[in-house]
Write an enzyme that holds these catalytic residues in place. Structure first.
Site, short mmCIF file in Angstrom:
data_model
loop_
_atom_site.label_atom_id
_atom_site.label_comp_id
_atom_site.label_asym_id
_atom_site.label_seq_id
_atom_site.Cartn_x
_atom_site.Cartn_y
_atom_site.Cartn_z
N ARG A 117 -46.91 -14.67 47.33
CA ARG A 117 -47.72 -13.45 47.41
C ARG A 117 -49.18 -13.79 47.11
O ARG A 117 -49.52 -14.93 46.79
CB ARG A 117 -47.21 -12.41 46.42
CG ARG A 117 -47.31 -12.83 44.97
CD ARG A 117 -46.71 -11.80 44.04
NE ARG A 117 -46.85 -12.21 42.64
CZ ARG A 117 -46.33 -11.52 41.62
NH1 ARG A 117 -45.66 -10.41 41.85
NH2 ARG A 117 -46.51 -11.95 40.38
N TYR A 168 -58.16 -19.70 30.24
CA TYR A 168 -58.03 -19.83 31.70
C TYR A 168 -59.17 -20.66 32.27
O TYR A 168 -58.94 -21.54 33.11
CB TYR A 168 -58.02 -18.43 32.32
CG TYR A 168 -57.88 -18.41 33.81
CD1 TYR A 168 -56.67 -18.75 34.42
CD2 TYR A 168 -58.94 -18.01 34.63
CE1 TYR A 168 -56.54 -18.71 35.81
CE2 TYR A 168 -58.81 -17.97 36.01
CZ TYR A 168 -57.60 -18.32 36.59
OH TYR A 168 -57.47 -18.29 37.96
N THR A 187 -56.15 -8.94 44.18
CA THR A 187 -54.71 -9.14 44.20
C THR A 187 -54.14 -8.57 42.90
O THR A 187 -54.88 -8.11 42.02
CB THR A 187 -54.37 -10.62 44.30
OG1 THR A 187 -54.94 -11.28 43.15
CG2 THR A 187 -54.94 -11.24 45.56
N VAL A 239 -60.59 -11.67 43.53
CA VAL A 239 -59.97 -11.03 44.69
C VAL A 239 -59.04 -9.94 44.15
O VAL A 239 -58.32 -10.18 43.18
CB VAL A 239 -59.17 -12.06 45.53
CG1 VAL A 239 -58.52 -11.39 46.73
CG2 VAL A 239 -60.09 -13.19 45.99
#
Length: 267
Positions: free
Chosen positions: A18, A161, A198, A196
């Protein structure tokens, strides 16, 4: 435009079920590559492979955990056996856990480093072994690692991250140097995607609100857009097209780079 033709190439895309991974897998297939979709999300991964096939492409699915050495070997073997070779790896699988530095947790940090850094290095290890002369595929190829704009900016609440994606950048450059000097015939590059929308991207927007940094997800997104010279969020297609470029002959003299695909945010 023929330089972007990937006809005859065989690609393995991790995190391909995905989001960005699915978009990259589909873009590679549209450019002519046969694609192995790899992910822990079996139903969604099979669906993505099915979408590629329904559009006339060649695709299969393999379930894999990128942190496990045995899964990498199995995925590479499956790619070679089912697609007839292996000359493109997209190291896309990754996770993000948002936390202020005062709130980081060791287990979350270790999990991010395991997936984002160890997983990427294991992928390069097995891809280079297979693609180099004398390897199971042995025809050279291209590796694209997915880093992040987080490797180039100081955005609050993503210290862990950011550290993992900075590590992906450095590992990319070392692998490119080794592959070149040892005559592997494999180019190794990475991309720095901007935000993005998502599921993962929108989770970040919600998380920074929970951390007290913004009053709403809309405000968080607005702040990111405000720091982006091109004035918008990224789209899956923006990232996927950059990956196709780095896998194609149009980038045949490019290795060891980090390509920003962030609308200028990280400049």
């Amino acid at each position: 435009m023929s330089n972007y033709n990937l006809q005859g190439r065989r690609a393995l895309v991790t995190g391909g079920a995905r989001g960005l991974g699915a978009g990259m897998a589909q873009a590679l297939a549209q450019a002519g590559a046969a694609v192995m979709v790899a992910d822990l999300l079996e139903a969604e991964g099979r669906d993505t492979a099915g979408i590629i096939r329904s559009a006339g492409g060649q695709a299969s699915f393999v379930r894999m955990d990128v942190t496990q050495e045995a899964d990498w070997q199995r995925a590479v073997d499956a790619t070679i056996a089912e697609l007839g070779g292996f000359d493109i790896l997209i190291n896309n699988a990754g996770i993000e856990v948002t936390a202020l530095v005062t709130e980081v947790e060791a287990d979350s940090l270790r999990r991010m480093f395991d997936v984002n850094v160890v997983g990427t290095l294991l992928g390069m290890k097995h891809a280079l072994r297979a693609m180099r002369p004398g390897g199971a595929a042995g025809q050279g190829g291209a590796i694209v690692n997915v880093a992040s704009v987080a490797a180039t900016i100081a955005f609050p609440a993503i210290a862990g991250y950011s550290a993992t994606k900075s590590a992906v950048d450095r590992a990319t450059r070392v692998a490119a140097a080794e592959a070149g000097k040892l005559g592997y015939g494999v180019r190794v590059n990475c991309v720095y995607p901007g935000l993005v929308p998502t599921a993962m991207g929108m989770q970040l927007a919600g998380d920074v609100v929970a951390a007290g940094l913004f009053p709403s997800p809309e405000a968080a997104v607005g702040a990111i857009v405000g720091e982006t010279p091109l004035g918008r969020l990224g789209e899956v297609a923006d990232m996927a097209d950059a990956v196709v470029f780095l896998c194609s002959d149009a980038s045949r003299f490019i290795t060891g780079i980090g390509l920003p695909v962030d609308g200028g945010m990280g400049m």
